[in-house]
Write a protein that holds these residues in place. Structure first.
Motif, PDB file in Angstrom:
ATOM      1  N   ALA A  45       3.152   1.672   4.943  1.00  0.00           N
ATOM      2  CA  ALA A  45       4.211   2.561   4.470  1.00  0.00           C
ATOM      3  C   ALA A  45       3.568   3.856   4.025  1.00  0.00           C
ATOM      4  CB  ALA A  45       4.985   1.935   3.311  1.00  0.00           C
ATOM      5  N   GLY A  46       4.368   4.910   4.035  1.00  0.00           N
ATOM      6  CA  GLY A  46       3.887   6.192   3.544  1.00  0.00           C
ATOM      7  C   GLY A  46       3.652   7.177   4.672  1.00  0.00           C
ATOM      8  N   GLY A  47       3.781   8.460   4.316  1.00  0.00           N
ATOM      9  CA  GLY A  47       3.565   9.508   5.298  1.00  0.00           C
ATOM     10  C   GLY A  47       4.577   9.487   6.420  1.00  0.00           C
ATOM     11  N   ASP A  48       5.743   8.904   6.162  1.00  0.00           N
ATOM     12  CA  ASP A  48       6.764   8.759   7.190  1.00  0.00           C
ATOM     13  C   ASP A  48       8.036   9.476   6.747  1.00  0.00           C
ATOM     14  OD1 ASP A  48       8.686   7.999   8.993  1.00  0.00           O
ATOM     15  OD2 ASP A  48       8.251   5.859   8.866  1.00  0.00           O
ATOM     16  N   ALA A  49       8.348  10.575   7.452  1.00  0.00           N
ATOM     17  CA  ALA A  49       9.520  11.355   7.064  1.00  0.00           C
ATOM     18  C   ALA A  49      10.816  10.568   7.248  1.00  0.00           C
ATOM     19  CB  ALA A  49       9.576  12.648   7.874  1.00  0.00           C
ATOM     20  N   GLN A  50      10.793   9.577   8.142  1.00  0.00           N
ATOM     21  CA  GLN A  50      12.002   8.795   8.401  1.00  0.00           C
ATOM     22  C   GLN A  50      12.310   7.837   7.254  1.00  0.00           C
ATOM     23  OE1 GLN A  50      13.955   9.328  11.179  1.00  0.00           O
ATOM     24  NE2 GLN A  50      12.538  11.041  11.379  1.00  0.00           N
ATOM     25  N   ALA A  51      11.278   7.433   6.545  1.00  0.00           N
ATOM     26  CA  ALA A  51      11.454   6.490   5.439  1.00  0.00           C
ATOM     27  C   ALA A  51      10.651   7.004   4.247  1.00  0.00           C
ATOM     28  CB  ALA A  51      10.993   5.098   5.838  1.00  0.00           C
ATOM     29  N   ALA A  52      11.109   8.103   3.684  1.00  0.00           N
ATOM     30  CA  ALA A  52      10.387   8.725   2.576  1.00  0.00           C
ATOM     31  C   ALA A  52      10.372   7.792   1.369  1.00  0.00           C
ATOM     32  CB  ALA A  52      11.023  10.049   2.213  1.00  0.00           C
ATOM     33  N   LEU A  53       9.193   7.295   1.039  1.00  0.00           N
ATOM     34  CA  LEU A  53       9.030   6.369  -0.071  1.00  0.00           C
ATOM     35  C   LEU A  53       8.042   6.965  -1.074  1.00  0.00           C
ATOM     36  CD1 LEU A  53       8.715   2.997   1.864  1.00  0.00           C
ATOM     37  CD2 LEU A  53      10.682   3.837   0.581  1.00  0.00           C
ATOM     38  N   PRO A  54       8.101   6.500  -2.316  1.00  0.00           N
ATOM     39  CA  PRO A  54       7.182   7.029  -3.329  1.00  0.00           C
ATOM     40  C   PRO A  54       5.820   6.338  -3.302  1.00  0.00           C
ATOM     41  CG  PRO A  54       8.700   5.515  -4.353  1.00  0.00           C
ATOM     42  CD  PRO A  54       9.092   5.595  -2.901  1.00  0.00           C
ATOM     43  N   VAL A  55       5.562   5.562  -2.259  1.00  0.00           N
ATOM     44  CA  VAL A  55       4.277   4.861  -2.158  1.00  0.00           C
ATOM     45  C   VAL A  55       3.707   5.001  -0.741  1.00  0.00           C
ATOM     46  CG1 VAL A  55       4.731   3.153  -3.951  1.00  0.00           C
ATOM     47  CG2 VAL A  55       5.399   2.678  -1.595  1.00  0.00           C
ATOM     48  N   PHE A  56       2.379   4.927  -0.696  1.00  0.00           N
ATOM     49  CA  PHE A  56       1.650   4.895   0.569  1.00  0.00           C
ATOM     50  C   PHE A  56       0.889   3.585   0.541  1.00  0.00           C
ATOM     51  CE2 PHE A  56      -1.858   5.599   3.391  1.00  0.00           C
ATOM     52  CZ  PHE A  56      -1.501   6.588   4.291  1.00  0.00           C
ATOM     53  N   VAL A  57       1.077   2.743   1.544  1.00  0.00           N
ATOM     54  CA  VAL A  57       0.471   1.408   1.544  1.00  0.00           C
ATOM     55  C   VAL A  57      -0.353   1.230   2.810  1.00  0.00           C
ATOM     56  CG1 VAL A  57       0.887  -1.073   1.417  1.00  0.00           C
ATOM     57  CG2 VAL A  57       2.447   0.508   0.242  1.00  0.00           C
ATOM     58  N   ALA A  58      -1.612   0.841   2.635  1.00  0.00           N
ATOM     59  CA  ALA A  58      -2.481   0.543   3.770  1.00  0.00           C
ATOM     60  C   ALA A  58      -3.108  -0.825   3.546  1.00  0.00           C
ATOM     61  CB  ALA A  58      -3.562   1.607   3.926  1.00  0.00           C
ATOM     62  N   LEU A  59      -3.309  -1.556   4.630  1.00  0.00           N
ATOM     63  CA  LEU A  59      -3.906  -2.881   4.558  1.00  0.00           C
ATOM     64  C   LEU A  59      -5.174  -2.876   5.402  1.00  0.00           C
ATOM     65  CD1 LEU A  59      -2.080  -6.268   4.821  1.00  0.00           C
ATOM     66  CD2 LEU A  59      -4.138  -5.864   6.145  1.00  0.00           C
ATOM     67  N   HIS A  60      -6.272  -3.304   4.798  1.00  0.00           N
ATOM     68  CA  HIS A  60      -7.541  -3.447   5.504  1.00  0.00           C
ATOM     69  C   HIS A  60      -7.789  -4.929   5.716  1.00  0.00           C
ATOM     70  CE1 HIS A  60      -9.146   0.646   3.794  1.00  0.00           C
ATOM     71  NE2 HIS A  60      -7.996   0.767   4.410  1.00  0.00           N
ATOM     72  N   GLU A  61      -7.973  -5.312   6.971  1.00  0.00           N
ATOM     73  CA  GLU A  61      -8.155  -6.721   7.333  1.00  0.00           C
ATOM     74  C   GLU A  61      -9.614  -6.945   7.718  1.00  0.00           C
ATOM     75  OE1 GLU A  61      -5.863  -7.688  10.759  1.00  0.00           O
ATOM     76  OE2 GLU A  61      -6.341  -9.821  10.684  1.00  0.00           O
ATOM     77  N   PHE A  62     -10.281  -7.851   7.007  1.00  0.00           N
ATOM     78  CA  PHE A  62     -11.691  -8.149   7.251  1.00  0.00           C
ATOM     79  C   PHE A  62     -11.809  -9.536   7.871  1.00  0.00           C
ATOM     80  CE2 PHE A  62     -11.346  -5.757   3.215  1.00  0.00           C
ATOM     81  CZ  PHE A  62     -11.925  -4.570   3.617  1.00  0.00           C
ATOM     82  N   ALA A  63     -12.647  -9.655   8.909  1.00  0.00           N
ATOM     83  CA  ALA A  63     -12.864 -10.946   9.565  1.00  0.00           C
ATOM     84  C   ALA A  63     -14.361 -11.213   9.648  1.00  0.00           C
ATOM     85  CB  ALA A  63     -12.248 -10.944  10.958  1.00  0.00           C
ATOM     86  N   SER A  64     -14.823 -12.188   8.868  1.00  0.00           N
ATOM     87  CA  SER A  64     -16.224 -12.645   8.938  1.00  0.00           C
ATOM     88  C   SER A  64     -17.222 -11.487   8.918  1.00  0.00           C
ATOM     89  CB  SER A  64     -16.441 -13.483  10.208  1.00  0.00           C
ATOM     90  OG  SER A  64     -15.574 -14.601  10.196  1.00  0.00           O
ATOM     91  N   VAL A  65     -17.133 -10.659   7.873  1.00  0.00           N
ATOM     92  CA  VAL A  65     -18.060  -9.526   7.732  1.00  0.00           C
ATOM     93  C   VAL A  65     -19.396 -10.036   7.199  1.00  0.00           C
ATOM     94  CG1 VAL A  65     -18.470  -7.326   6.565  1.00  0.00           C
ATOM     95  CG2 VAL A  65     -16.141  -7.942   7.297  1.00  0.00           C
ATOM     96  N   GLU A  66     -20.469  -9.693   7.906  1.00  0.00           N
ATOM     97  CA  GLU A  66     -21.819 -10.068   7.465  1.00  0.00           C
ATOM     98  C   GLU A  66     -22.160  -9.307   6.181  1.00  0.00           C
ATOM     99  OE1 GLU A  66     -23.860 -12.307   8.902  1.00  0.00           O
ATOM    100  OE2 GLU A  66     -22.262 -12.781  10.347  1.00  0.00           O
ATOM    101  N   ALA A  67     -22.932  -9.954   5.299  1.00  0.00           N
ATOM    102  CA  ALA A  67     -23.296  -9.323   4.037  1.00  0.00           C
ATOM    103  C   ALA A  67     -24.088  -8.045   4.275  1.00  0.00           C
ATOM    104  CB  ALA A  67     -24.112 -10.300   3.184  1.00  0.00           C
ATOM    105  N   GLY A  68     -23.764  -7.017   3.499  1.00  0.00           N
ATOM    106  CA  GLY A  68     -24.498  -5.757   3.605  1.00  0.00           C
ATOM    107  C   GLY A  68     -23.825  -4.684   2.775  1.00  0.00           C
ATOM    108  N   ARG A  69     -24.613  -3.647   2.416  1.00  0.00           N
ATOM    109  CA  ARG A  69     -24.028  -2.500   1.710  1.00  0.00           C
ATOM    110  C   ARG A  69     -23.524  -1.492   2.739  1.00  0.00           C
ATOM    111  NH1 ARG A  69     -23.765  -1.835  -3.396  1.00  0.00           N
ATOM    112  NH2 ARG A  69     -25.142  -2.908  -4.858  1.00  0.00           N
TER     113      ARG A  69
END
Ligand SMILES: [Zn+2]
Length: 144
Positions: A45-69
């Protein structure tokens, strides 16, 4: 003519109707202060003129990430508050910079980041999701 109760003035910031926004995948590298990382990113959600909302929502999906910085997310600041929700059904660790503090957070967890606080979030290892809720309808960021 019947009188009707006084209605609060509809606000563009707070819709008075239900709103459903379909998510779509987009590259993290398209966002300022971010490069593509070991994840799939969904703009929910967010950044959409068609559905102007007071929030911007992003989802980051991680799959079996190897350890590291990692540094795909550079420190940045917003002029609005941000909430990060980390969830996993197994194991997920995320390295966070919150001001001058560096912390590694294990999911499940919620992180509240007030406006003006320099921050970054980079996955360290595992699988799960990071949901970023920005209390603004538009993404805006600047250098610390
Ligand atoms: Zn941020």
């Amino acid at each position: 003519m019947s009188s009707r109760p006084e209605m609060a003035t509809p606000s563009l910031d707070r819709p008075r109707r239900a709103v459903i926004v379909r998510g779509h995948e987009e590259p993290l590298g398209a966002m300022p202060f971010h490069a593509d990382g070991p994840l799939r990113r969904w703009r929910m959600a967010g950044g959409d003129a068609q559905a102007a909302l007071p929030v911007f929502v992003a989802l980051h999906e991680f799959a079996s990430v190897e350890a590291g910085r990692r540094t795909y997310c550079e420190p940045h600041v917003h002029d609005f508050d941000e909430i990060n929700v980390l969830y996993t059904s197994s194991s997920l660790q995320v390295d966070l910079r919150l001001g001058d503090e560096l912390v590694t957070v294990d999911a499940p967890a919620t992180i509240y980041i007030p406006a003006g606080l320099p921050h970054s979030a980079n996955v360290r290892s595992g699988e799960g999701v990071l949901v970023a809720v920005l209390l603004s309808g538009e993404y805006r960021a600047s250098a610390p």
